[in-house]
Design a protein around this motif. Sequence first.
Motif, short mmCIF file in Angstrom:
data_model
loop_
_atom_site.label_atom_id
_atom_site.label_comp_id
_atom_site.label_asym_id
_atom_site.label_seq_id
_atom_site.Cartn_x
_atom_site.Cartn_y
_atom_site.Cartn_z
N ARG A 44 -21.70 -28.68 -17.67
CA ARG A 44 -21.30 -29.83 -16.81
C ARG A 44 -21.09 -29.18 -15.22
N ALA A 45 -20.08 -28.21 -15.28
CA ALA A 45 -19.88 -27.62 -13.95
C ALA A 45 -20.82 -27.09 -13.13
N LEU A 46 -21.84 -26.38 -13.71
CA LEU A 46 -23.00 -26.18 -13.31
C LEU A 46 -23.80 -27.28 -12.50
N LYS A 47 -23.98 -28.27 -13.46
CA LYS A 47 -24.60 -29.19 -12.70
C LYS A 47 -23.93 -29.92 -11.68
N THR A 48 -22.66 -29.89 -11.59
CA THR A 48 -21.89 -30.49 -10.40
C THR A 48 -22.13 -29.61 -9.30
N LEU A 49 -22.49 -28.35 -9.33
CA LEU A 49 -22.83 -27.51 -8.49
C LEU A 49 -24.05 -27.31 -8.00
N ALA A 260 -18.18 -20.80 -14.25
CA ALA A 260 -19.63 -21.59 -13.92
C ALA A 260 -19.75 -21.36 -12.48
N ALA A 261 -18.57 -21.50 -11.70
CA ALA A 261 -18.61 -21.44 -10.14
C ALA A 261 -19.02 -20.07 -9.68
N ALA A 278 -15.10 -18.98 -4.25
CA ALA A 278 -15.70 -20.31 -4.71
C ALA A 278 -15.25 -20.53 -6.07
N ALA A 279 -15.10 -19.56 -6.99
CA ALA A 279 -14.88 -19.85 -8.46
C ALA A 279 -13.58 -20.42 -8.63
N VAL A 280 -12.52 -19.52 -8.00
CA VAL A 280 -10.98 -20.10 -8.11
C VAL A 280 -10.77 -21.55 -7.50
N ALA A 281 -11.72 -21.66 -6.29
CA ALA A 281 -11.62 -22.93 -5.66
C ALA A 281 -11.96 -24.14 -6.32
#
Length: 320
Positions: A44-49, A260-261, A278-281
């Motif tokens: 889901r997170a990868l798709k958002t990105l 994912a980020a 980017a990951a932590v944000a």
Amino acid sequence: MIVTVTLNAAIDRTLTVPNFQRGQRHRASAGITSAGGKGINVARALKTLGVPVVATGLVGGQTGLRIIESLAAEAILNDFVRIEGESRTSTAVVDPTGGTHTEIYEWGPAVRREELELLLEKLHYLSQGAELVVFAGSLPRDVADDFYAEAIHDLARRHVLAALDCEGEPMRLGVEAEPFLVSPNQREAEGLVGQEFHDDEDFRLALDRIAELGARNVLVSNESGCVALLREERSVRRLRAVAPGIEPVSSVGSGDVLLAAFVAARSHGRTHEESLRAAVAAATASTLEVGAARFDARQAGRLQAGVEVSELQPVAESAV
């Protein structure tokens, strides 16, 4: 393309219950129901990105049908193996007043050997076009602790990178299979190395220990952000990334978003520092919303400027 693998997929129910107290009757002020499980959260997170991703794993029964329907509604590409057992349902109760969340997990289905073999065949097919396969989450009943390790070994023989996020014995055995990346939270990492972490030296020693066990790169998420051991050619860097100060709503799934980020940023050719930022944000942005691995990509982009990334120095050096 990235493939995510979820053996213990679920229907996740997230309820917002202000002033939640055990033993009392409550009425939820809001609720979200969606497909869940750590691998699905990563997808889901990868798709958002905006990263091409396909989710696979095991689903069964009417709950399994709901998982597939939910993924289709979110336009998350998926190709799951249907099994005889009933997939689980998980419930998270978020109390925005007290800043707490309570999670309740069902056991999940029993899985037969032939069902696992079908999954391995599907994974073999899907991974042919993948740059990375992410294994995330717990193993169902009757699945051997070395399942992830054996799958990682098989991918390595075909020169496909693997990432791993789980805990306990499956994590230990999986790390020994030398995955490209492991991403435990602090509690899981403490269990892996056999001690608690109290200061920077503990984190440095833990990162090195996990790398010695076999992991090429290590991300350990914690309350302030994450620490990482990252390799590039012959160099090794140990970094700390600290999240900007915000008032979180729910941290459910934030570790999945972090993984994912980071993977998304690295696949786009960004540096270690940029990828950690980017990951932590993104993980921080996900704590502003209810529902696992849900976040606003634009909000994540705005938060990047507030993430502090620095070298994780030995205590003796930092005191000089």
